[in-house]
Design an enzyme around this catalytic site. Sequence first.
Site, PDB file in Angstrom:
ATOM      1  NE  ARG A  29     107.030  27.857  -5.127  1.00 22.30           N
ATOM      2  CZ  ARG A  29     105.719  27.642  -5.157  1.00 22.30           C
ATOM      3  NH1 ARG A  29     104.910  28.235  -4.299  1.00 22.30           N
ATOM      4  NH2 ARG A  29     105.192  26.799  -6.023  1.00 22.30           N
ATOM      5  CG  HIS A 221     101.572  22.738  -8.567  1.00 19.93           C
ATOM      6  ND1 HIS A 221     102.892  23.094  -8.370  1.00 19.93           N
ATOM      7  CD2 HIS A 221     100.950  23.044  -7.400  1.00 19.93           C
ATOM      8  CE1 HIS A 221     103.047  23.598  -7.163  1.00 19.93           C
ATOM      9  NE2 HIS A 221     101.873  23.586  -6.539  1.00 19.93           N
ATOM     10  CB  CYS A 254      99.229  27.922  -0.741  1.00 17.98           C
ATOM     11  SG  CYS A 254      99.245  29.666  -1.228  1.00 17.98           S
TER      12      CYS A 254
HETATM   13  P1  HMG Z   1     100.972  44.596  -2.443  1.00 20.88           P
HETATM   14  O1  HMG Z   1     100.901  44.821  -0.981  1.00 20.88           O
HETATM   15  O2  HMG Z   1      99.754  44.872  -3.272  1.00 20.88           O
HETATM   16  O3  HMG Z   1     102.235  45.323  -3.039  1.00 20.88           O
HETATM   17  O4  HMG Z   1     101.402  43.081  -2.668  1.00 20.88           O
HETATM   18  P2  HMG Z   1     102.383  46.701  -3.814  1.00 20.88           P
HETATM   19  O5  HMG Z   1     102.575  46.413  -5.267  1.00 20.88           O
HETATM   20  O6  HMG Z   1     101.269  47.645  -3.424  1.00 20.88           O
HETATM   21  O7  HMG Z   1     103.744  47.238  -3.181  1.00 20.88           O
HETATM   22  C1  HMG Z   1     103.822  47.569  -1.795  1.00 20.88           C
HETATM   23  C2  HMG Z   1     105.274  47.599  -1.341  1.00 20.88           C
HETATM   24  O8  HMG Z   1     105.834  46.311  -1.461  1.00 20.88           O
HETATM   25  C3  HMG Z   1     106.150  48.535  -2.159  1.00 20.88           C
HETATM   26  O9  HMG Z   1     107.101  49.085  -1.267  1.00 20.88           O
HETATM   27  C4  HMG Z   1     106.855  47.598  -3.116  1.00 20.88           C
HETATM   28  O10 HMG Z   1     108.130  48.070  -3.540  1.00 20.88           O
HETATM   29  C5  HMG Z   1     107.034  46.369  -2.235  1.00 20.88           C
HETATM   30  P3  HMG Z   1     106.987  50.609  -0.797  1.00 20.88           P
HETATM   31  O11 HMG Z   1     107.096  51.409  -2.078  1.00 20.88           O
HETATM   32  O12 HMG Z   1     105.656  50.739  -0.148  1.00 20.88           O
HETATM   33  O13 HMG Z   1     108.146  50.741   0.146  1.00 20.88           O
HETATM   34  N1  HMG Z   1     107.116  45.176  -3.073  1.00 20.88           N
HETATM   35  C6  HMG Z   1     108.108  44.261  -3.050  1.00 20.88           C
HETATM   36  N2  HMG Z   1     109.216  44.133  -2.295  1.00 20.88           N
HETATM   37  C7  HMG Z   1     110.034  43.090  -2.552  1.00 20.88           C
HETATM   38  N3  HMG Z   1     109.777  42.178  -3.514  1.00 20.88           N
HETATM   39  C8  HMG Z   1     108.677  42.259  -4.273  1.00 20.88           C
HETATM   40  C9  HMG Z   1     107.798  43.328  -4.038  1.00 20.88           C
HETATM   41  N4  HMG Z   1     106.620  43.693  -4.614  1.00 20.88           N
HETATM   42  C10 HMG Z   1     106.223  44.801  -4.018  1.00 20.88           C
HETATM   43  N5  HMG Z   1     108.449  41.358  -5.221  1.00 20.88           N
HETATM   44  C11 HMG Z   1     102.467  41.363  -3.959  1.00 20.88           C
HETATM   45  C12 HMG Z   1     101.491  42.524  -3.963  1.00 20.88           C
HETATM   46  C13 HMG Z   1     102.298  40.643  -5.274  1.00 20.88           C
HETATM   47  C14 HMG Z   1     103.867  41.927  -3.856  1.00 20.88           C
HETATM   48  C15 HMG Z   1     102.168  40.461  -2.747  1.00 20.88           C
HETATM   49  O14 HMG Z   1     100.824  40.119  -2.799  1.00 20.88           O
HETATM   50  C16 HMG Z   1     102.999  39.212  -2.721  1.00 20.88           C
HETATM   51  O15 HMG Z   1     104.224  39.269  -2.546  1.00 20.88           O
HETATM   52  N6  HMG Z   1     102.346  38.042  -2.852  1.00 20.88           N
HETATM   53  C17 HMG Z   1     103.043  36.753  -2.876  1.00 20.88           C
HETATM   54  C18 HMG Z   1     102.201  35.667  -2.271  1.00 20.88           C
HETATM   55  C19 HMG Z   1     102.920  34.344  -2.408  1.00 20.88           C
HETATM   56  O16 HMG Z   1     104.123  34.284  -2.577  1.00 20.88           O
HETATM   57  N7  HMG Z   1     102.149  33.232  -2.308  1.00 20.88           N
HETATM   58  C20 HMG Z   1     102.682  31.900  -2.413  1.00 20.88           C
HETATM   59  C21 HMG Z   1     103.113  31.525  -3.812  1.00 20.88           C
HETATM   60  S1  HMG Z   1     101.758  31.052  -4.869  1.00 20.88           S
HETATM   61  C22 HMG Z   1     101.513  29.365  -4.525  1.00 20.88           C
HETATM   62  O17 HMG Z   1     102.044  28.847  -3.577  1.00 20.88           O
HETATM   63  C23 HMG Z   1     100.660  28.544  -5.459  1.00 20.88           C
HETATM   64  C24 HMG Z   1     101.483  27.615  -6.368  1.00 20.88           C
HETATM   65  O18 HMG Z   1     102.254  26.700  -5.601  1.00 20.88           O
HETATM   66  C25 HMG Z   1     100.559  26.823  -7.308  1.00 20.88           C
HETATM   67  C26 HMG Z   1      99.377  26.160  -6.594  1.00 20.88           C
HETATM   68  O19 HMG Z   1      99.591  25.329  -5.697  1.00 20.88           O
HETATM   69  O20 HMG Z   1      98.261  26.515  -6.950  1.00 20.88           O
HETATM   70  C27 HMG Z   1     102.467  28.425  -7.248  1.00 20.88           C
HETATM   71 MG    MG Z   2     101.459  24.809  -4.755  1.00 22.24          MG
END
Ligand code: HMG
Ligand code: MG
Length: 315
Positions: A29, A221, A254
């Site tokens: 992931r 992490h 990330c």
């Molecule tokens: P947004 O653009 O604000 O979404 O993104 P929204 O809530 O306004 O929705 C817009 C559209 O997206 C809608 O569709 C939703 O249905 C769709 P429409 O009605 O317009 O057709 N939608 C989705 N579709 C599929 N799956 C979903 C989903 N959610 C909404 N889950 C959102 C907000 C949270 C979705 C977006 O910002 C996002 O997906 N972010 C993820 C970012 C990410 O994955 N980053 C990496 C992971 S974190 C990390 O790596 C750190 C970690 O390792 C720890 C560390 O190292 O610190 C964990």
């Molecule tokens: Mg991470």
Amino acid sequence: MNTPELGLPMVVPAAGLPARVRIHEVGARDGLQNEKATVPTAVKAEFVRRLAGTGLTTVEATSFVHPKWVPQLADAEELYPAVAGLPVELPVLVPNERGLDRALALGARRVAVFASATESFAKANLNRTVDEALAMFEPVVSRAKAADVHVRGYLSMCFGDPWEGAVPVAQVVKVCRALLDMGCDELSLGDTVGVATPGHVTALLTALTGAGVPVSALGVHFHDTYGQALSNTLAALQQGVTTVDASAGGLGGCPYAKSATGNLATEDLVWMLRGLGIDTGVDLGRLVATSVWMAAHLGRPSPSRTVRALSHQES
Ligand code: HMG
Ligand code: MG
């Protein structure tokens, strides 16, 4: 002191450390979400399968996030069923109810929400303020708990943030409390950009336990940007932490935090823990072979020092 085995460190235990550590493997992931080229689903599934065959008990599989935000993991619907039968825990990331619905539809039993200690990263990663993100997670956590699904709460930028600089410990404690009060079963303290040093780790863990957070609920992490991930891990173990996140071969980063580089490499972690006599259940040789295999698919050698030392990869 035990006789050294070929390819393994001598075992010399040190006082004040846990007997066993659970490794939360994030390579499939956190590692693959950051690859420029999207890895084919069949290769990802084989990666998860091989990781599960090393003795790891928790292999984070993928994310049910918006496919446009993380196109590398847009195949979660294909990948998850391909690995679901493996005899390991397979947590998945879900940012919101839409993500939870997708994960539950495929039978996921462990999900993770991912909060930020800073406003800048909350905006960059989730398009929300810190409080708006917490509000987004609340129904995710309550619905998951009602379905008897285990919930991990990641907290990013626990030490420093590329936009805001040093992150005050009190700010981190506040969001940790909110995640636990919401019902998260465990937390993972993220050093997203790898700027923590051991004293900072000790200070944060001391503040958290002082605020009533049980150390058994805390994982760490670390990203290895400045080569501090292992020393930070040792500092955390000294505080009683027994859950450590790591990424096979040191894959990772990330996509929404520019300066984030690879995670702590699982092989480097296993080497240190094995040398300390701490049980992980992981077969280091198999793990190295898995990372060498993945490195061949990615077309570049693993950055893990242990993988390099134990294999004959060209650097
Ligand atoms: P947004 O653009 O604000 O979404 O993104 P929204 O809530 O306004 O929705 C817009 C559209 O997206 C809608 O569709 C939703 O249905 C769709 P429409 O009605 O317009 O057709 N939608 C989705 N579709 C599929 N799956 C979903 C989903 N959610 C909404 N889950 C959102 C907000 C949270 C979705 C977006 O910002 C996002 O997906 N972010 C993820 C970012 C990410 O994955 N980053 C990496 C992971 S974190 C990390 O790596 C750190 C970690 O390792 C720890 C560390 O190292 O610190 C964990
Ligand atoms: Mg991470």
